[in-house]
Design an enzyme around this catalytic site. Sequence first.
Site, PDB file in Angstrom:
ATOM      1  CG  HIS A  10      26.745  53.209  21.875  1.00 28.13           C
ATOM      2  ND1 HIS A  10      27.338  53.092  20.639  1.00 28.13           N
ATOM      3  CD2 HIS A  10      27.767  53.431  22.749  1.00 28.13           C
ATOM      4  CE1 HIS A  10      28.646  53.222  20.763  1.00 28.13           C
ATOM      5  NE2 HIS A  10      28.939  53.436  22.030  1.00 28.13           N
ATOM      6  CG  HIS A  81      31.268  56.549  25.566  1.00 26.01           C
ATOM      7  ND1 HIS A  81      31.737  55.422  26.214  1.00 26.01           N
ATOM      8  CD2 HIS A  81      30.694  56.109  24.427  1.00 26.01           C
ATOM      9  CE1 HIS A  81      31.463  54.354  25.481  1.00 26.01           C
ATOM     10  NE2 HIS A  81      30.820  54.723  24.392  1.00 26.01           N
ATOM     11  CD  GLU A 131      32.120  55.136  20.567  1.00 23.85           C
ATOM     12  OE1 GLU A 131      31.396  54.941  21.560  1.00 23.85           O
ATOM     13  OE2 GLU A 131      32.591  54.207  19.880  1.00 23.85           O
TER      14      GLU A 131
HETATM   15 CO    CO Z   1      30.906  53.341  22.749  1.00 23.99          CO
END
Ligand code: CO
Length: 135
Positions: A10, A81, A131
Amino acid sequence: MDDILQCIHHGGIAVDDMEAGRALYRDTLGLKPGLHRLMMERGVEVQFFDLPGARIELLAPRGESSSIAKFLADRGPGLHHICYEVNDIHAALATLTGRGLRAIDTEPRDGAEGNLVAFLHPRSAGGVLIELQQK
Ligand code: CO
């Protein structure tokens, strides 16, 4: 090239106002809302939107000590992110920190979706917070 990063899981986007963010992604862009979570201990409200093969994660600040509030104050709303999926987060973290990336989480922790996650510092990664999320 190797196979540590499997795919983009994502993109995380910081918003000032979750209702306005939801309206943009649901009503204007037409994405389907997915998981919603309030994580007061982390000072964040999260709303996922599901697309085939990837997701968007909206992050809004909640409470006093919120890293999202700090991000918004420093940089304003926008891309926060990129999350990559990995098969083995401990191995991925060890390899990537061994190559010079700086870990924010030296030990993986539970993420918004209940999978193990770890963050890598943007200053060691070309200005983008990374991440890692284990499948
Ligand atoms: Co995230």
